[in-house]
Write a protein that holds these residues in place. Sequence first.
Motif, PDB file in Angstrom:
ATOM      1  N   UNK A 181       0.818  -1.212   0.000  1.00 51.91           N
ATOM      2  CA  UNK A 181       0.000   0.000   0.000  1.00 51.91           C
ATOM      3  C   UNK A 181       0.852   1.262   0.000  1.00 51.91           C
ATOM      4  N   UNK A 182       2.114   1.144   0.409  1.00 58.96           N
ATOM      5  CA  UNK A 182       3.002   2.309   0.406  1.00 58.96           C
ATOM      6  C   UNK A 182       3.308   2.788  -1.010  1.00 58.96           C
ATOM      7  N   UNK A 183       2.981   1.957  -2.016  1.00 53.73           N
ATOM      8  CA  UNK A 183       3.262   2.335  -3.406  1.00 53.73           C
ATOM      9  C   UNK A 183       2.185   3.241  -4.002  1.00 53.73           C
ATOM     10  N   UNK A 184       1.108   3.452  -3.257  1.00 60.95           N
ATOM     11  CA  UNK A 184       0.066   4.355  -3.769  1.00 60.95           C
ATOM     12  C   UNK A 184       0.630   5.764  -3.911  1.00 60.95           C
ATOM     13  N   UNK A 185       0.154   6.458  -4.926  1.00 58.24           N
ATOM     14  CA  UNK A 185       0.613   7.829  -5.143  1.00 58.24           C
ATOM     15  C   UNK A 185      -0.491   8.641  -5.783  1.00 58.24           C
ATOM     16  N   UNK A 186      -0.279   9.938  -5.862  1.00 59.46           N
ATOM     17  CA  UNK A 186      -1.251  10.815  -6.521  1.00 59.46           C
ATOM     18  C   UNK A 186      -1.265  10.587  -8.021  1.00 59.46           C
TER      19      UNK A 186
END
Length: 303
Positions: A167-172
């Motif tokens: 989930x840390x790979x989520x980005x805008x």
Amino acid sequence: MLNKIISHTLPYFPQKFIWQFSKTYIAGESIQDAIDASKALNQKKIMVTLDILGEFIENMHQARVNRDEYLDLITAVEQTDVIGNYSIKPTMFGLLLDKESCYALIRDLVIKAAYHKNFIRIDMENSPCVDDSIEIFRRLKKEFPKNVGLVLQAYLKRTRSDLENMLDLRSDDSDLNFRLCKGIYIESPSIAYTDYREINTHYLEDLELMFRNKVYPAIATHDKYLIQGALTLIDKYNVPKSGYEFQMLYGVTPKQCQALVGKGHSVRVYVPFGQHWFGYSTRRLKENPAMMSHILKAMLGKG
């Protein structure tokens, strides 16, 4: 029992006979076969993901040949109006031989897809491949946030943890995009759920985690129970139709596929093709004998 008997004896039949089973769920041997099948699906408002058949290899020369075949595929498809993307298996590019070279070859494909504003899906294979496949995905996701996705298998006991850790790979810039499937490889009960109901329970739990965290799921299943469970979760979380898609196998339960399209859901069909269809067909049927019933129904027009 009948499914298992048939699936285990198929490798001993002539290839022409096996093709009578295989042609229902394999698009053909050539890129043009795949393009023709894709266009036919697109006309039914169904997207595709294209996959060249083949998995484990013996040397890195074969890996480079596979890379070049995929580059040719992308070149050919991007010259058409086909609505679709691409699926790849890391072992075709040497994952078990030279991980860094495998990464470089897959990166070549993602660069090509990204140039065309398209997308590469990294398939998940058996358990020895999981950690390295996730690592390759992580590296590519950071460099190409809109152009790469991964497959997760609900029957592996580690999958929920893997999902939470990524989930840390989520980005805008883009959402995380995971295809969620049950899993087809034979794994030890120590690392994989084996009971049908238990697998389904964890599938829906993983899917719900994705919806809660705004992850884009490709809901890959033909299981009516899971499809209904997914639709219930979509309603529960008020997920817009742009926030997910259903995925199904080429030639399997086409009526179910079309029914979802008719209700306005996005559907993508996995379109496998290539010279190595025989090994793929017999191996898949041995790994998952239940596929026989789907294939026979499709052949008889009952899917």
